[in-house]
Write an enzyme that holds these catalytic residues in place. Structure first.
Site, PDB file in Angstrom:
ATOM      1  CB  CYS A 275      -0.835   0.047   1.276  1.00  0.00           C
ATOM      2  SG  CYS A 275      -1.963   1.444   1.398  1.00  0.00           S
TER       3      CYS A 275
ATOM      4  CB  CYS B  94      -0.428   2.319   4.251  1.00  0.00           C
ATOM      5  SG  CYS B  94      -1.920   1.868   3.589  1.00  0.00           S
ATOM      6  CG  ASP B  95       3.367   1.097   4.266  1.00  0.00           C
ATOM      7  OD1 ASP B  95       2.956   1.305   5.450  1.00  0.00           O
ATOM      8  OD2 ASP B  95       3.303  -0.066   3.989  1.00  0.00           O
TER       9      ASP B  95
END
Ligand code: NAP
Length: 304
Positions: free
Chosen positions: A130, A133-134
């Site tokens: 993701c 997300c990261d």
């Protein structure tokens, strides 16, 4: 005893909850993580009618709040098994069990993995599924994105504004995803396409250090800080014995969202279908709930 137990609080499950509550049925939604499903990883959604641009999190929140305000119950527990007891169904979670007259399975799909050694060990230590997300952890660093569909192109596009260097690695010479995104990526100086190549090794002890790439021509290693795997998704429908699935594991149900088991319905990406979009998931939620309501009412359901 619930009238309708919905497994999964993505767009399909939340829409089913809205429809079932509006028919005054007692509804429980089970969700193993957080509401919203995979849309919460999407930065901007521009193809959901009446929302010209909305973040996945905001759209999920609107759907969740609508279902909640209509009186649906929610439990954040992972469903692990459905037992078909005929007129009632027992749904077991990791912590508890619930009885319902109907069940709607809206569990969507899970990220597909490369299936390589070290992939699990280094997840969260360089391997990610993701970008939104990261991605921020890789500011000014070197990353690779694996995949050739729309997800990989979106991930690459998002990451290319953050990282120093990005390799987009795809096993074929042509992309499956949107051409417009491919052209945009081609123009970016920090993006390099590695086509006709497979990632064959993920290398690193405590964190990701390198990946091995194998093509017809050669085998080489690339030094990377991050590897974002975006090679599609897979259904997980193994918790009900006797549920008919297709060869790829999707629930064998057509547009009516009815499964081969009476009182069990399916909605969203985990059923056999052509187009997997938010709008088709919400449509399924409405169809599955309507079918469940009809079943609960002994075959009668007034359509307006
Ligand atoms: P996808 O379209 O199924 O593409 C998966 C890609 O990963 C393909 O290029 C495939 O290669 C590759 N792949 C699969 N297994 C692999 C493996 N083991 N090793 C290496 N590569 C592998 O999946 P997706 O990109 O996640 O998209 C899924 C659906 O969501 C699509 O319908 C897409 O249009 C939609 N989507 C929409 C949006 C949007 O509208 N904003 C954004 C993202 C996704 P091959 O090409 O060789 O098969």
């Amino acid at each position: 005893m619930y009238d309708c137990l919905i497994i999964g609080a993505g767009p399909a499950g939340l829409t089913a909850a809205i429809y079932a509550r509006r028919a005054n049925k007692k509804v429980l939604v089970l969700e193993s993580t957080t509401y919203g499903g995979q849309i919460i990883n999407t930065l901007d959604i521009e193809n959901y009618p009446a929302e010209s641009k909305i973040s996945g999190i905001d759209l999920a929140k609107k759907m969740y709040e609508q279902a909640r305000s209509l009186g649906a119950d929610f439990e954040f527990e992972k469903a692990v098994e459905i037992v078909d007891n005929g007129e009632t169904k027992l749904v077991k979670t990791e912590d508890d069990e619930y009885e319902a007259k109907t069940v709607i399975i809206a569990t969507g799909t899970e990220t597909r993995k490369l299936g390589l050694e070290n992939e699990d060990k280094l997840t969260g230590r360089g391997v990610s599924y993701c970008a939104t997300c990261d991605g921020n952890f890789y500011k000014g660093k070197t990353v690779a994105v694996a995949g050739g569909g729309s997800s990989a192109l979106y991930e690459a596009s998002y990451l290319s504004d953050i990282v120093k260097k990005l390799y987009l690695i795809h096993r074929r010479s042509e992309f499956r995803g949107e051409e417009k995104l491919v052209h945009e990526l081609e123009k970016k100086a920090n993006v390099e396409f590695v086509l006709g190549a497979n990632i064959t090794k993920i290398i690193g002890e405590k964190k990701l250090e390198k990946i091995e790439i194998t093509s017809e021509k050669d085998v080489k290693t690339l030094d990377v800080d991050g590897l974002f795997v975006a090679i599609g998704r897979e259904p997980k429908n193994d918790f009900l014995k006797g549920l008919k699935l297709d060869d790829s594991g999707y629930v064998a149900a057509s547009e009516d969202c009815k499964t081969n088991i009476a009182g069990v319905f399916v909605a969203g990406d985990n059923r056999v279908k052509q187009t997997r979009q938010i709008v088709t998931a919400t449509a399924d939620g409405a169809v599955a709930a309507t079918a469940a309501i009809k079943y609960l009412n002994g075959g009668y359901y007034a359509t307006h």
